[in-house]
Design a protein around this motif. Sequence first.
Motif, short mmCIF file in Angstrom:
data_model
loop_
_atom_site.label_atom_id
_atom_site.label_comp_id
_atom_site.label_asym_id
_atom_site.label_seq_id
_atom_site.Cartn_x
_atom_site.Cartn_y
_atom_site.Cartn_z
N LEU A 105 -28.75 24.64 -27.59
CA LEU A 105 -28.24 24.64 -28.96
C LEU A 105 -29.27 25.24 -29.92
N PRO A 106 -28.82 25.74 -31.06
CA PRO A 106 -29.77 26.14 -32.11
C PRO A 106 -30.36 24.90 -32.80
N PHE A 107 -31.31 25.13 -33.68
CA PHE A 107 -31.95 24.04 -34.42
C PHE A 107 -31.50 24.06 -35.89
N ARG A 108 -31.40 22.87 -36.45
CA ARG A 108 -31.21 22.76 -37.89
C ARG A 108 -32.43 22.04 -38.45
N ILE A 109 -33.13 22.68 -39.38
CA ILE A 109 -34.41 22.17 -39.85
C ILE A 109 -34.35 21.76 -41.31
N ASP A 110 -34.85 20.56 -41.59
CA ASP A 110 -35.04 20.08 -42.96
C ASP A 110 -36.53 19.94 -43.21
N TYR A 111 -37.00 20.44 -44.35
CA TYR A 111 -38.40 20.27 -44.75
C TYR A 111 -38.44 19.28 -45.91
N VAL A 112 -39.13 18.18 -45.70
CA VAL A 112 -39.21 17.13 -46.70
C VAL A 112 -40.63 17.09 -47.24
N GLY A 327 -29.79 20.85 -32.62
CA GLY A 327 -30.90 19.92 -32.61
C GLY A 327 -31.43 19.74 -34.03
N ASN A 328 -31.51 18.51 -34.49
CA ASN A 328 -32.03 18.20 -35.82
C ASN A 328 -33.55 18.16 -35.81
N ILE A 329 -34.19 18.89 -36.70
CA ILE A 329 -35.64 18.84 -36.88
C ILE A 329 -35.92 18.47 -38.33
N ILE A 330 -36.59 17.35 -38.55
CA ILE A 330 -36.93 16.93 -39.91
C ILE A 330 -38.44 16.91 -40.02
N CYS A 331 -38.99 17.84 -40.82
CA CYS A 331 -40.44 18.03 -40.93
C CYS A 331 -40.97 17.37 -42.20
N PHE A 332 -41.94 16.50 -42.05
CA PHE A 332 -42.62 15.90 -43.19
C PHE A 332 -43.93 16.63 -43.49
#
Length: 357
Positions: A105-112, A327-332
């Motif tokens: 799957l591709p990735f979905r990225i959130d930058y927090v 794939g969910n990626i949540i970056c802090f």
Amino acid sequence: MNARIIITTIQKLDIFISKNKGHSVFKQRMVLIFDECHRSQFGDMHIKIVNAFKNYHLFGFTGTPIFTVNSGIGGNPLLRTTEQAFGEKLHTYTIVNAINDGNVLPFRIDYVNTVQMTDGIEDSQIRAIDIERAMGAPERIREIVSYILDHFDQKIKRNIFYTLKGMRVAGFNSLFAVASIPIAMKYYTEFQRQLSSSGRSLALATIFSFSANEDDPADNLPDEGFENDKLDKTSRDFLEVAIADYNKRFHVNYDTSADKFQNYYKDISQRLKNREIDLLIVVNMFLTGFDATTLNTLWIDKNLKQHGLIQAFSRTNRILNAIKAFGNIICFRDLKQATDDAIALFGDKEAGGLVLA
């Protein structure tokens, strides 16, 4: 034809070579195949293996080769890249090919954004110290835990049910990769505090070890190890408490002793795959070479780049069902440039639009 296939680890093969010098097997025709060959192939073990066998063919498989641009600077200068260790590449199948073919799957990225930097600091060393102090501040850790709990059900799709191995389960599960053992301890404690105060139930666990995490390089995730006798007393005592929590939840009996800790690792691995653990806090463990189709989210408070970044991200993009679309990626931490660079290195410069949902 009398041929046998032997499946083992590079560590066990290294031990065999050391204890059986002159063994007749070293003269036989052999085909040696290493999976995840970007790991453990640039040191003494690799040299011992290729020197011991006299009539062999050597193959390596990896989704994240070591090129000159992402190689280390230490060790043997003639053994720093995958090509130096295994010879010229025979075939390339990148993450772009795998996504196009529907294999991952591709990735979905959130930058927090979690840190407001102090203005006017010119010295890079002072700024680095300032950043790490800010990253480990109790206020920041408290806010990140609160953010994860607030967004947890949404990210792992807790309200959507499906069948897994004949069982009805709700949503997926996640890993939380953090920068160090002390930070992992802080996060675990804060999660327990907030879960207790809210009365919320979450299957939380943590695992770390000295040999897996003695360094924290952003581009390389060390092999998992089980040598907890090398942990400092504070870290080992904390791990004992965390394992006791795990024992109570799952009615098992593990601790930090060598054999039981290896079984604790195996048990966590299986429960992740069975969707019994909601959130596992790690430093380097489980971020490379581990596949669980139920994992859909990686929370990150850790510097990552190059092959380490792609390996960690790829824990989330194994295909399971129609509900799991990416794939969910949540970056802090600010990993945007590192992510773009890694995708360009292991895919191509135009790959971002396909790899990132």
